[in-house]
Design a protein around this motif. Structure first.
Motif, PDB file in Angstrom:
ATOM      1  N   LEU A 111       0.957   3.786   2.116  1.00  0.00           N
ATOM      2  CA  LEU A 111       1.546   4.214   3.392  1.00  0.00           C
ATOM      3  C   LEU A 111       2.896   3.534   3.619  1.00  0.00           C
ATOM      4  O   LEU A 111       3.880   4.192   3.987  1.00  0.00           O
ATOM      5  N   THR A 157      -1.072  -3.758   7.685  1.00  0.00           N
ATOM      6  CA  THR A 157      -2.327  -3.156   8.137  1.00  0.00           C
ATOM      7  C   THR A 157      -2.756  -1.917   7.357  1.00  0.00           C
ATOM      8  O   THR A 157      -3.921  -1.534   7.388  1.00  0.00           O
ATOM      9  N   GLY A 158      -1.783  -1.243   6.732  1.00  0.00           N
ATOM     10  CA  GLY A 158      -2.085   0.017   6.045  1.00  0.00           C
ATOM     11  C   GLY A 158      -2.228   1.173   7.015  1.00  0.00           C
ATOM     12  O   GLY A 158      -2.713   2.247   6.646  1.00  0.00           O
ATOM     13  N   THR A 159      -1.794   0.958   8.273  1.00  0.00           N
ATOM     14  CA  THR A 159      -1.915   2.027   9.280  1.00  0.00           C
ATOM     15  C   THR A 159      -0.634   2.156  10.111  1.00  0.00           C
ATOM     16  O   THR A 159       0.243   1.293  10.067  1.00  0.00           O
ATOM     17  N   ILE A 160      -0.583   3.254  10.877  1.00  0.00           N
ATOM     18  CA  ILE A 160       0.450   3.405  11.911  1.00  0.00           C
ATOM     19  C   ILE A 160      -0.296   3.319  13.230  1.00  0.00           C
ATOM     20  O   ILE A 160      -1.337   3.957  13.395  1.00  0.00           O
ATOM     21  N   SER A 161       0.220   2.530  14.164  1.00  0.00           N
ATOM     22  CA  SER A 161      -0.489   2.408  15.438  1.00  0.00           C
ATOM     23  C   SER A 161       0.509   2.465  16.588  1.00  0.00           C
ATOM     24  O   SER A 161       1.721   2.487  16.370  1.00  0.00           O
ATOM     25  N   ALA A 183       2.925  -1.422   8.645  1.00  0.00           N
ATOM     26  CA  ALA A 183       2.092  -0.656   7.699  1.00  0.00           C
ATOM     27  C   ALA A 183       1.801  -1.489   6.446  1.00  0.00           C
ATOM     28  O   ALA A 183       0.704  -1.400   5.882  1.00  0.00           O
ATOM     29  N   ASN A 233       0.837  -1.217   0.000  1.00  0.00           N
ATOM     30  CA  ASN A 233       0.000   0.000   0.000  1.00  0.00           C
ATOM     31  C   ASN A 233       0.866   1.259   0.000  1.00  0.00           C
ATOM     32  O   ASN A 233       2.089   1.202   0.197  1.00  0.00           O
ATOM     33  N   SER A 280       3.259  -0.192  16.476  1.00  0.00           N
ATOM     34  CA  SER A 280       4.379   0.015  15.559  1.00  0.00           C
ATOM     35  C   SER A 280       5.273   1.155  16.054  1.00  0.00           C
ATOM     36  O   SER A 280       6.488   1.122  15.874  1.00  0.00           O
TER      37      SER A 280
END
Lengths: 315, 55
Positions: free
Chosen positions: A123, A170-174, A167, A121, A177
């Motif tokens: 990101l 999941t395609g996210t920053i959390s 990322a 992805n 991470s």
């Protein structure tokens, strides 16, 4: 081509470097750390990733890391030639021309970012692009030769791979991470400053403003202890988050106790004591720091595997 | 004795060419695998196309 150049085994004409010389430009040893931490980031994520997509993501992250290494060697070939530790690299030894290393690095950087985007992805690809930019432009070209905090800044670049792996899945920053990022970011300064204490002389000759040179060796010892204390609090605290669990806590308690013991010993010693036993404690702390990071990320991986088997962290 | 003695340079070139060839072959296999993985994904859908009158 003259006979003299044809018969010369020590130097290479432009365009005649071997495959291994180009591979060495990728800093394979650093790449193993990138691959391992990115893999943990990817597998610890609570999203199942197709094995081929996961393999591709790790590969492209590794290639991006390698591209950063090649561009770092391109820019630093002057100081690499001076330092004992780096004098054998492909550019100082004349095996690869500087221009070749630059072209190789830029090509791989663009390739890895585009391919990671296609495979996963935007990101993850954006984070990889930022990491390469940060390491090459901000750290290598910008700040490394200007500030004694260079190791701290360089550590940030090395801390991104697990975040990119996460990322990619999941395609996210959390928060998880970011915690993995923080673990490497805070680990890097004590790891490298311990090295700088016993590799004395190398950085002085190259004119790199290492903390040992600019603020003295006493200040470096204090910094090692301070960073190790902060690191330990963060590393043990992470046990009570989503990536942690009992296995991670056990590993973190053991390794942070050992690392703190060594950092305290380094802080207590002076140069006379260190020289007397040939930097035994500093060398031990450096070796331990390698195991420290490996153990923490392996524990995160174990917790992820246990969650996969339904034996979730603290529940 | 061979007609043309092989120089160290030729060995190095061969090694580089072989290495690059293997990397490219690996890349082709990886892209093929990625394509299969993406197409086999249950969320995969072909882009919507506008239906023409009379179709």
């Amino acid at each position: 081509m003259s006979d003299a150049s044809l018969n010369s085994a020590s130097t290479t004409q432009p365009g005649e470097a071997g495959f291994g010389d180009f591979f060495a430009l990728l800093k394979p040893r650093v790449m193993t750390l990138v691959v391992f931490t990115a893999l943990v980031g990817l597998l610890a994520a609570p999203v199942a990733v197709h094995p081929v997509v996961g393999l591709a993501a790790i590969l492209f992250i590794a290639v991006g890391g390698g591209a950063s290494g090649a561009l770092n060697m391109w820019w630093e070939s002057d100081i690499d030639a001076i330092m004992k530790r780096t004098a054998g690299r492909p550019i100082p030894t004349g095996k690869v021309a500087r221009d070749e290393a630059f072209a190789f690095g830029v090509t791989l950087a663009v390739f890895s970012v585009v391919m990671l985007w296609l495979a996963t992805n935007a990101l993850a690809a954006g984070l990889l692009a930022f990491t390469i930019f940060f390491y090459v432009v901000i750290y290598t070209i910008g700040l490394k030769r200007w500030t004694p905090q260079n190791i701290v800044i360089g550590g940030a670049a090395g801390a991104f791979p697990p975040m990119i792996g996460w990322a990619a899945a999941t395609g996210t920053i959390s928060i998880e991470s970011v915690l993995m990022f923080a673990l490497i970011f805070l680990w890097t300064p004590p790891h490298f400053w311990a090295l700088a204490l016993f590799m004395r002389g190398d950085y002085d000759k190259a004119g790199v403003p290492m903390l040992t040179v600019t603020h003295g060796r006493r200040a470096t010892r204090v910094h090692i202890l301070a960073y190790t204390v902060i690191l330990s609090v963060m590393a043990v605290g992470a046990a009570f988050t989503q990536i942690g669990g009992p296995v991670y806590l056990a590993v973190a308690l053991v390794f942070n106790a050992l690392f703190l013991r060594d950092a305290l010993a380094i802080w207590r010693r002076d140069e006379g004591q260190a020289e007397a036993d040939d930097y035994r404690v500093e060398k031990r702390a450096f070796r331990l720091s390698l195991w420290y990071l490996f153990a923490h990320f392996t524990a995160i991986l174990c917790e992820a595997a246990l969650r996969g088997l339904g034996m979730a962290g603290w529940t | 004795m061979s007609f043309r003695e092989e120089h160290e340079l030729h060995k190095r070139r061969f090694g580089r060419n072989l290495g690059l060839g293997l990397v490219l072959a690996g890349f082709v296999v990886l892209v093929f695998g990625l394509t299969i993985a993406k197409v086999a994904n249950e969320n995969f859908a072909l882009p919507q196309t506008t239906q023409q009158k009379g179709d």
